[in-house]
Design an enzyme around this catalytic site. Structure first.
Site, mmCIF file in Angstrom:
data_model
loop_
_atom_site.group_PDB
_atom_site.id
_atom_site.type_symbol
_atom_site.label_atom_id
_atom_site.label_comp_id
_atom_site.label_asym_id
_atom_site.label_seq_id
_atom_site.Cartn_x
_atom_site.Cartn_y
_atom_site.Cartn_z
ATOM 1 N N ASP A 177 76.976 70.192 -37.265
ATOM 2 C CA ASP A 177 76.101 71.105 -38.000
ATOM 3 C C ASP A 177 74.732 71.000 -37.344
ATOM 4 O OD1 ASP A 177 74.431 72.435 -39.724
ATOM 5 O OD2 ASP A 177 74.914 71.234 -41.497
ATOM 6 N N LYS A 194 65.561 75.603 -34.212
ATOM 7 C CA LYS A 194 66.625 76.574 -34.462
ATOM 8 C C LYS A 194 66.058 77.978 -34.716
ATOM 9 C CE LYS A 194 70.745 76.992 -37.385
ATOM 10 N NZ LYS A 194 71.506 76.287 -38.437
ATOM 11 N N GLU A 202 78.480 78.790 -40.772
ATOM 12 C CA GLU A 202 78.240 77.686 -41.699
ATOM 13 C C GLU A 202 78.923 77.888 -43.057
ATOM 14 O OE1 GLU A 202 74.003 77.509 -41.491
ATOM 15 O OE2 GLU A 202 74.050 76.752 -39.441
ATOM 16 N N ASP A 248 73.933 79.499 -49.137
ATOM 17 C CA ASP A 248 73.475 78.451 -48.227
ATOM 18 C C ASP A 248 71.988 78.598 -47.941
ATOM 19 O OD1 ASP A 248 72.846 76.810 -46.108
ATOM 20 O OD2 ASP A 248 74.519 77.424 -44.843
#
Lengths: 631, 179
Positions: free
Chosen positions: A25, A87, A186, A208
């Site tokens: 992850d 990211k 994800e 999420d």
């Protein structure tokens, strides 16, 4: 029925060997690595027992980069060389970064490349290179935990990531020396983590809210088949924004000027985060903020005040929730369960708003920080072939429509969003001038009608079109999106059959040459020999191919006649012999030979699979025995 | 190499080439095909296998999308009968249908200024769905007659369905704006 495998002395038949592949992850704030050991998926801790690796990289003038907690510890002293939340920059252009600029404390070098580079004492670094450092750290951790070198990984990305962002992630893996088995979204990974344990059926919403990205996906689970119905989100919204909102509140309360320097901003963000975390359990949190120059500020933040600060951010998650429901054609009440993912879903106010919206209490029995890595590890274990009878199948979709620029700066959609991948589409073009030999194609991703409102993925020129009268040429451009959600393009002139050369120039990515250069640089740094890297790569490829062909033969050898079988066997023997030597070019050639020998076999196997699918289906609909591969 | 040489979408899914299709059965066969050919099943396979699996899965996805949707299925059936709706020069349409479309379009344009846009939009969407159902029935009847006249009527029905579909998309877009 399995054929017996006869192994040479000293050679273990590959399928019986336990192989490890990890799930990663790669998060905005934290990253994790997980692996299935003894049938259980678990995240792997570092030597201090910590599972989360902060996604922070610090570059130093001398010596290699430092990753994780050690980088965070000194972040406030060396803010310009300590890269966090990278990211957010993945697959982004200089312009996007300028827009994010307010909240990013780094200095960017203004090169002529579309990809931004962060200025550090160790030189300018692309976001891909920074992410690769995080992946390397996780790879090292996994090797230490498992006692073997890890080469294969499933890496998760937000479902909403566009092509450029996915490609950047895959490039980072390549730089880190990882083979990406699959880029998995994800939310799907989270559903895998829950679904395999409890085997539910129905429609699930995966909410999420991570450090820097928000995703909402609707998945339909049915007898082992996971189908993404719709997905939406915001790739620049998350817990980090809450920290900024709190930090700004502190600045107002403490009377700090707006032009707080980088170092002070770091400290404020850290204090803001700690207060936010404290308020998960407590009703009020006290703050002691060091303002530098021996000044400090003391204050208190209550949960109500926090809620007022973060409500506007949480509310921004609701329109995407509405959109997925609408896209999937269902009402909130028809959702059978809501799964929470991401550290920010620990915040009571988030849970409250999510419950309110969906009219039910969300599921959260798996640690929301670990659930994605665990799901990725389960998927990696299946893809590496440890569970050949596994019934699970993930059917993913592209999150954004893919289109082409047409006259007048408009976009014509070719593949609409939420189309199940892999997908292939062809579009015919023609020339508009007599004797025209080249054509410019501009590929975009997004939902809007104007080119300027969509994201440019690639521009390429079709060259070598035979000169003809205007409108006579027919050029078929094929677009293929693979199971990782990555685009590739091919083109052919139909009236003459001439293959046009296509040069895809990624709008925000790295070219293959740049990656090759970065690989060479990193090796020079590690003082490794270029030749030995090439040899090792070929050996890994050879082992992979031998194993693939041997297990295909074990399963479907009956599809071959004696002559065909002999040719493949010769190819395997040839490759094994080359593999034993140290000539990379010879191994490469032997790989090519074996690959060529298996062409017909591969096509026949695929055909047999289709027949089995339909036959097995008619006899025993969905029963476990009816759909098992014949291994 | 073509992974399924010469197979049309109906054959790929093991159905007879006709308009009516059991969509539950189609979905079940789709999943079963996916289980067998999906790239996840070949993640550690050879390059050949991975490439073929990618092509095959894309084909299965395309076939499923085409067969599942009545408008696309209708177009595809006409294609198999040699009628290419894209390449046609004769695009004359029934004046009564066009008139009706103009009325529907005017109504759509008036939605935003109306008292209750969501309700007006929902009513309009319902009307479009009913008209779509009429056209589907029309296509089914016409296409069953495998004579030039039947094919011509079927072609007209698909063209009209495409008009309705465009309206449907515009309603969707407006709905999204109203959220």
């Amino acid at each position: 029925m399995a054929l017996f495998q006869i192994s040479e002395p000293g050679q273990t038949p590959a399928p019986q060997e336990r192989r490890y592949a990890v799930g990663i992850d790669l998060g905005t704030t934290n990253s994790l690595v997980a692996c299935v050991r003894s049938g259980v998926a678990e995240t792997l801790p570092d030597e201090h027992g910590r599972h989360l690796l902060p996604s922070v990289v610090r570059y130093r003038a001398d010596g290699g980069p430092v990753v994780g907690h050690a980088a965070i510890a000194v972040a406030h002293e060396d803010p310009l060389n300590t890269i966090a939340s990278v990211k957010r920059l993945m697959g982004r252009g200089v312009e996007d970064v300028r827009r994010l600029g307010q909240s990013l404390p780094y200095e960017f070098s203004s090169g002529d490349s579309a990809m931004p580079r962060i200025r550090t004492v160790a030189g300018d670094r692309s976001p891909v290179a920074v992410s690769a450092e995080i992946l390397k750290a996780l790879k090292t951790r996994a090797a230490q935990s498992l006692g073997v070198e890890i080469g294969d990984a499933v890496i998760t990305v937000p479902a909403y990531f566009d092509d450029a962002q996915r490609q950047a992630t895959k490039d980072a893996a390549r730089l880190a020396g990882l083979n990406v088995l699959r880029l998995l979204s994800e939310p799907t990974a989270a559903a895998v983590a829950y679904g395999l344990d409890k085997n539910p059926q129905g429609v699930y919403a995966i909410y999420d809210l991570g450090g820097g990205t928000f995703d909402i996906s609707l998945l339909r689970l049915n007898r082992g088949v996971f189908e993404v119905m719709a997905t939406a989100g915001d790739s620049a919204l998350g817990g980090d924004d809450m920290d900024h909102a709190i930090a700004e509140w502190i600045m107002r309360e403490a009377g700090v000027q707006d032009d707080a320097d980088h170092r002070q901003m770091r400290r404020l963000l850290r204090d803001a985060r700690l207060a936010k975390e404290a308020l998960t359990g407590a009703e009020r949190a006290s703050l002691h903020v060091d303002l530098g120059d021996v000044k400090s500020w003391q204050g208190e933040l209550t949960r109500d005040e926090l809620n007022a600060l973060i409500d506007p951010l949480i509310d921004r998650t609701l329109p995407p929730c509405k959109r997925v429901l609408r896209d999937a054609g269902i009402r909130a009440g028809e959702v059978d369960g809501v799964v929470l993912v991401g550290g920010a879903t620990r915040i009571p106010r988030v849970r409250e708003k999510v419950s309110q919206f969906f009219g039910r209490e969300p599921l959260a029995d798996i640690d929301p920080d670990k659930v994605v890595a665990i799901g990725a590890a389960l998927q990696a274990d299946i893809l590496i072939g440890n569970k050949r009878d596994e019934e699970m199948l993930l059917l993913d979709v592209i999150p954004l429509s893919l289109g082409l620029e047409i006259m007048g700066g408009m976009v014509e959609k070719i593949i609409p969003r939420n189309t199940t991948i892999p997908v292939a589409k062809a579009q015919d073009f023609t020339t508009f001038k007599d004797g025209q030999t080249a054509l410019l194609v501009h590929v975009l991703q997004g939902e809007r009608e104007l080119v300027t409102d969509c994201r440019s993925l690639a521009r390429f020129e079709l060259r070598g079109i035979p000169p003809m009268a205007a409108g006579a040429a027919r050029i078929r451009v094929g677009f293929q999106i693979d199971a990782d959600g990555l685009l590739s393009v091919s083109a052919r002139e139909l009236t003459t059959g001439v293959e046009s050369s296509v040069t895809v120039k990624p709008s925000y990515g790295l070219t293959d040459n740049e990656i090759e250069q970065m690989l060479r640089d990193s090796i020079a740094h590690a003082r490794e020999d270029e030749e030995s890297r090439k040899l090792r790569e070929q050996q890994v490829d050879a082992d992979r191919l031998i194993e693939a062909v041997e297990s295909a033969l074990a399963a479907d050898g009956a599809l071959l006649n004696v002559k065909e079988r002999a040719e493949i066997d010769r190819g395997i023997e040839g490759l094994k012999a080359a593999r034993g030597g140290d000539d990379a070019a010879r191994i490469k050639q032997a790989i090519k030979t074996l690959d060529g020998a298996t062409q017909t076999f591969a096509a026949r196997r695929m055909d047999a699979n289709i027949r089995r699918a339909l036959t097995g289906h008619k006899l025993e609909e969905f029963s476990a025995t009816g759909s098992k591969p014949a291994s | 190499m073509d992974p399924a040489p010469g197979k049309n979408h109906f054959e790929l899914f093991g159905f007879p080439v006709k308009f009516d299709i059991d969509t539950d059965e189609l979905a079940a066969r789709y999943r079963e095909l996916q289980r067998r050919v999906h790239p996840d099943k070949f993640a550690s396979g050879s390059d050949q296998e991975r490439r073929l699996s990618l092509q095959m899965t894309a084909l299965v996805n395309e076939g499923f999308q085409t067969l599942k949707d009545p408008v696309r299925r209708g177009r595809y059936l006409l294609n198999l009968r040699g009628v290419d709706l894209d390449g046609e020069t004769d695009t004359a349409m029934d004046p009564a249908f066009l008139m009706e479309q103009m009325e529907l379009r005017e109504e759509l344009e008036g939605v935003r200024e109306s008292d209750n846009p969501p309700k007006r939009l929902a009513d309009l969407a319902n009307r479009i769905e009913r008209r779509m159902q009429d056209k589907i029935d029309e296509f089914r009847r016409a296409f069953a007659d495998d004579v030039p006249e039947g094919t011509g009527k079927a072609r007209n029905a698909v063209r009209e369905m495409q008009f309705l579909e465009k309206m449907r998309r515009e309603i969707d877009n407006l709905e999204e704006e109203l959220i």
